[in-house]
Write a protein that holds these residues in place. Sequence first.
Motif, PDB file in Angstrom:
ATOM      1  N   PRO A   1       0.707  -1.271  -0.230  1.00 25.89           N
ATOM      2  CA  PRO A   1      -0.082  -0.190   0.062  1.00 25.89           C
ATOM      3  C   PRO A   1       1.014   1.076  -0.028  1.00 25.89           C
ATOM      4  O   PRO A   1       0.405   2.187  -0.619  1.00 25.89           O
ATOM      5  CB  PRO A   1      -0.711  -0.182   1.271  1.00 25.89           C
ATOM      6  CG  PRO A   1      -0.992  -1.640   1.635  1.00 25.89           C
ATOM      7  CD  PRO A   1       0.346  -2.244   1.088  1.00 25.89           C
ATOM      8  N   GLU A   2       2.141   1.252   0.599  1.00 23.90           N
ATOM      9  CA  GLU A   2       2.694   2.362   0.663  1.00 23.90           C
ATOM     10  C   GLU A   2       3.662   2.743  -0.692  1.00 23.90           C
ATOM     11  O   GLU A   2       4.150   3.876  -0.829  1.00 23.90           O
ATOM     12  CB  GLU A   2       3.938   2.359   1.701  1.00 23.90           C
ATOM     13  CG  GLU A   2       5.101   1.038   1.637  1.00 23.90           C
ATOM     14  CD  GLU A   2       4.300   0.170   2.400  1.00 23.90           C
ATOM     15  OE1 GLU A   2       3.239  -0.260   2.602  1.00 23.90           O
ATOM     16  OE2 GLU A   2       5.183  -0.962   2.991  1.00 23.90           O
TER      17      GLU A   2
ATOM     18  N   ARG B   1      -2.217   8.464   8.595  1.00 30.00           N
ATOM     19  CA  ARG B   1      -2.278   8.044   7.373  1.00 30.00           C
ATOM     20  C   ARG B   1      -3.709   7.585   7.015  1.00 30.00           C
ATOM     21  O   ARG B   1      -4.675   7.415   8.101  1.00 30.00           O
ATOM     22  CB  ARG B   1      -1.679   6.656   6.999  1.00 30.00           C
ATOM     23  CG  ARG B   1       0.051   6.795   7.131  1.00 30.00           C
ATOM     24  CD  ARG B   1       0.493   7.034   5.753  1.00 30.00           C
ATOM     25  NE  ARG B   1       2.022   7.230   5.734  1.00 30.00           N
ATOM     26  CZ  ARG B   1       2.802   8.074   6.349  1.00 30.00           C
ATOM     27  NH1 ARG B   1       2.040   9.270   6.690  1.00 30.00           N
ATOM     28  NH2 ARG B   1       3.933   8.020   6.092  1.00 30.00           N
ATOM     29  N   SER B   2      -4.018   7.501   5.957  1.00 30.34           N
ATOM     30  CA  SER B   2      -5.822   7.179   5.586  1.00 30.34           C
ATOM     31  C   SER B   2      -5.327   5.906   4.377  1.00 30.34           C
ATOM     32  O   SER B   2      -4.610   6.131   3.608  1.00 30.34           O
ATOM     33  CB  SER B   2      -6.408   8.206   4.751  1.00 30.34           C
ATOM     34  OG  SER B   2      -6.659   8.858   5.945  1.00 30.34           O
ATOM     35  N   TYR B   3      -6.176   4.869   4.414  1.00 31.97           N
ATOM     36  CA  TYR B   3      -5.993   3.761   3.758  1.00 31.97           C
ATOM     37  C   TYR B   3      -7.193   3.881   2.617  1.00 31.97           C
ATOM     38  O   TYR B   3      -8.207   3.827   3.368  1.00 31.97           O
ATOM     39  CB  TYR B   3      -5.818   2.598   4.459  1.00 31.97           C
ATOM     40  CG  TYR B   3      -4.621   2.450   5.377  1.00 31.97           C
ATOM     41  CD1 TYR B   3      -3.326   2.198   4.525  1.00 31.97           C
ATOM     42  CD2 TYR B   3      -4.695   2.750   6.672  1.00 31.97           C
ATOM     43  CE1 TYR B   3      -2.267   1.977   5.371  1.00 31.97           C
ATOM     44  CE2 TYR B   3      -3.507   2.555   7.342  1.00 31.97           C
ATOM     45  CZ  TYR B   3      -2.318   2.326   6.586  1.00 31.97           C
ATOM     46  OH  TYR B   3      -1.153   2.304   7.329  1.00 31.97           O
TER      47      TYR B   3
ATOM     48  N   THR C   1      -9.274   2.331  -0.483  1.00 30.80           N
ATOM     49  CA  THR C   1      -9.473   1.330  -1.436  1.00 30.80           C
ATOM     50  C   THR C   1     -10.185   1.336  -2.726  1.00 30.80           C
ATOM     51  O   THR C   1     -11.122   2.286  -2.663  1.00 30.80           O
ATOM     52  CB  THR C   1     -10.304  -0.015  -0.593  1.00 30.80           C
ATOM     53  OG1 THR C   1      -9.883  -0.198   0.735  1.00 30.80           O
ATOM     54  CG2 THR C   1     -10.461  -1.354  -1.290  1.00 30.80           C
TER      55      THR C   1
ATOM     56  N   MET D   1      -5.307  -1.479  -2.109  1.00 36.43           N
ATOM     57  CA  MET D   1      -5.302  -0.695  -0.959  1.00 36.43           C
ATOM     58  C   MET D   1      -4.201   0.293  -1.014  1.00 36.43           C
ATOM     59  O   MET D   1      -2.968  -0.195  -1.492  1.00 36.43           O
ATOM     60  CB  MET D   1      -5.466  -1.146   0.566  1.00 36.43           C
ATOM     61  CG  MET D   1      -5.587  -0.092   1.442  1.00 36.43           C
ATOM     62  SD  MET D   1      -5.357  -0.966   3.221  1.00 36.43           S
ATOM     63  CE  MET D   1      -7.138  -1.680   3.234  1.00 36.43           C
TER      64      MET D   1
ATOM     65  N   GLU E   1      -1.912   3.610   0.564  1.00 38.04           N
ATOM     66  CA  GLU E   1      -1.690   4.523   1.868  1.00 38.04           C
ATOM     67  C   GLU E   1      -1.426   5.946   1.355  1.00 38.04           C
ATOM     68  O   GLU E   1      -0.463   6.164   0.470  1.00 38.04           O
ATOM     69  CB  GLU E   1      -0.407   3.657   2.311  1.00 38.04           C
ATOM     70  CG  GLU E   1      -0.121   4.512   3.645  1.00 38.04           C
ATOM     71  CD  GLU E   1       1.210   3.884   4.221  1.00 38.04           C
ATOM     72  OE1 GLU E   1       1.502   2.677   4.445  1.00 38.04           O
ATOM     73  OE2 GLU E   1       1.808   4.817   5.088  1.00 38.04           O
TER      74      GLU E   1
END
Lengths: 284, 313, 365
Positions: C286-287, C317-319, C321, C330, C332
């Motif tokens: 995700p990152e 942080r906000s994830y 999708t 997803m 990041e």
Amino acid sequence: MKARLTPWKLGTRRLREGAVRIVIVGLFIMFVLVPLYWVIVTSIKPSKDYLTVPPVWFPAEPTLVHYTAALFSYRGLQGLINSLIISSAATLLSAVLGTMMAYSLARFRTGGQHLAFWVLSQRFLPPVAIVLPIFLLFRGWGLYDTHIGLILAYTFMTLPLSVWMMYAYFRQLPKSLEDAALVDGLSHWQAFRLVAVPLAAPGIAAAAVFIFISVWTEFFFALILTSRYAFTLPTIFRAFLGFQGAQYGEACALATTSLVPSIVLGMLVQRHLVRGLTLGALRG
Amino acid sequence: MVQLAPADILPPPGAGRSSRLVSAFADRYFKWLMIAPAAILILALSIYPLLFSLWVNFVNYDFQIPGHDFVGLQNFLQVIQDPLASSALVLTILLSLTVVAIEFVLGLALALAMVRTFRGRGIVMSLLVMPLFISPVIVGQSWALFLQRPFGPADYLLGQLVGHPVNISWVGEVPWVYIAIVIADVWQWTPFMFVILLAGLAAIPQHLYEAAELDGIGGLQTFVHITLPQLAPIITLALTFRLLDAVKLFDIIFMLTGGGPGTATYTASFYLYQIGFQQFHLSIATAGSWIFLILLSVVIMVLVRRLLRVEAA
Amino acid sequence: MANVKVSALHKHFGPVHAVRGIDLDIPDGEFTVLVGPSGCGKSTLLRTIAGLEEIDEGRIEIGGEIVNEMRPRDRDVAMVFQDYALYPHMTVFGNISLSLRARRMAKSEMEERVGRVADMLGIKSLLERYPRQLSGGQRQRVAIGRAIVRNPRVFLFDEPLSNLDAQLRDEMRGEIKRLHQEIATTMIYVTHDQVEAMTLADRIVLLRDGVIEQQGAPLDLFEQPTTLFVAGFLGSPRMNFVKGRLEGGPDGVAVKLNGGGPAWPLPRGRNPVLANGAEVIVGLRPEHVGRAGTGPAAQGFARVEAAIELVQPTGSRSYATFKLADQPVMAELQAHDISHAGERMCVDINLRRVSLFDPGTGKAL
């Protein structure tokens, strides 16, 4: 539409249920207490009160004369002492050996299911099937009518109780404490003695009381394996069979002497009663 | 910063002790050494006697006839052909089934009545379980005293209840003698059922009853659909224990009826006792106890195996 | 102080083959973390090293000495247990000093040693208390004190932090790391928590179904997982997996996602030896999926348009999708890059950090 329970209806239902409960419990308590009361009151009744109609429920002149007679004329004292010695020794032996075996079964699965099943089956063997050959063997070994003989027999008889109660107890103690002890440098025996036994002490104490009570109240083994020397309290009651000679007072005095200690002990372990009655199968 | 110096390295435990070999041995075989004393005692007092009695089965071991001659199946035949033996067996079965059934019903009723807490419950519990701590001999003797004719209080109390004098010969007449035995046994062992069933009832999660109440299920239905199924394993356990003990019935008979009137209350245990220890036909009694044992073993196998499974679950 | 060497180790529990041939060489002074999902055999492996479980096959050496037949007490290892395993009937002093008493140490020396350890762990004032009078963190310290008091050759930790609440767990984790820096003894630490594994370990040994899946330095495992399983196990949130296939192109190999979308050229040096058109699983952390900048996508990045379906803010942080070629992925994002679900935005994917796996074998390509 289905009738809903109004608070009022709910109230009468509760009330009726409560009444039924009280009647059931009350009647049964009467059923339990009345014969018991009769025994105790007869033990302090003067002989002239025995054969009256209506029966005397509250003796006007209570007396302890039957106690002295029971203890000294019927060798009650000797039986009491024998019972104390034999019950204590068998309790000690059974608790120690049973705890050791239970620990091995619980922690090492020694013998797996088979050994456990074998011990449990012992509990259900009819004494009459086992006591005959024991009787013959004890005569051959010189153990007949000895304290040691009866102590061994009772230890054997109560081992299933102590093994299974302690087995269930050890199973619910975390094993990691003993693992920690082993890693800390203790031997298995030290881990058992210094860690497992102190933790299981309440369970061992409860088991010991149940063992004591079951030995204290046992009749059949004592009847067959003893006669004039190592006899226990319960076997003396043979003397009162059929009450020839109307020794009601003596019989009841002896009964009271025997039942008071075991009831008092029983009350002490009432919390563990379910485990005691089911060999630890249920926790209660 | 704290540093434990290398000099702090400790010797292994038990180093330099003379008993090191012994302790290493004991540690290795620890689990067997722990079992050994109890196992030896059980072996000595159950397996060895059983093997010994296996031999006694087939010889003459009668204190009234000298010698130990081989007699084949003679001892077994003696028992099987004795009508008293089979009637004792039948009586044992009937009596145990009767007392266990009555004790179960009474015990369940008591347990249901006692499951809610109320003030004084502890004392009531103590009173209810007292018979469990009393020697069966004393139970037999107490009931013998209580049921005495004509001076025992039982007949008198019954007379007061029905309004005219009652004169029942509790231990001298069939069928009263059976009723007397049942009463004494029920007196002593109903608390057993009660205690176990109460524990079972208390263990039923309360939320099941709450859900039933929300679903509008009535009292009797709750009992049939929730209480009984939840209680089933405990009922099995209680019945098994009680039944296997009830078939050993001896002490109460011994004190209350002495097997009488005549031989009307000979149970299996009492019969074997009479043959072996009153008449000293030891080999016949041994053969009889083997028959009893084999019959019981079948029951024990089935019931105890099931019990172990209940416990494992 | 000692190294630990495990060779061809097997352990059965009845029909269950819990440890299936493990070889492990732990140098002196290293902090090794055994990690894996429950039932992977990590605890069993630790317990065989302690001597609490007998082994069926193989060899365990501590400090060059084969200890297969040696009792736990003679192995000179210490262990910290998941439930602390403090002796409830002994005081803190009694708990810490039991191992010294087992060695018949003189009382004065014993008190001095226990005192030093208690100082080190800040539990000196608790020595006369019983375990039930202690908080979870204090119990944990006592358990560690009991282990370090006799200066063992090897420390074993069996999920020591899993009974603590989150805050205390972070704190104790730091303390254990500090402890290792101070006493520099070999430590073997079992956990199922990949964050613990990453933060504590000199080396992570990742187990699965009784065998070692991959071992190495934490960042190596994180950045170069050799299998799909390792890639999915380490990292939180989990690595995204999308299905695709390989395509030969003019500039080398490219990967095309199933369900449409452009083909992404793989950076140089990533030339998987697989036929054209072979199916692969593409792993994206995700990152490595972030909000696109204003200019065109940088070299080695792929830009896609995303319709955000779900937003999970964590504060820093906000994830977010979204669907990438019909498969959920997803990303990041910085907390303020996204406000609510339903937003459309461009995201850049760092192709240099993409992992490729063979869907048949689960092995990295």
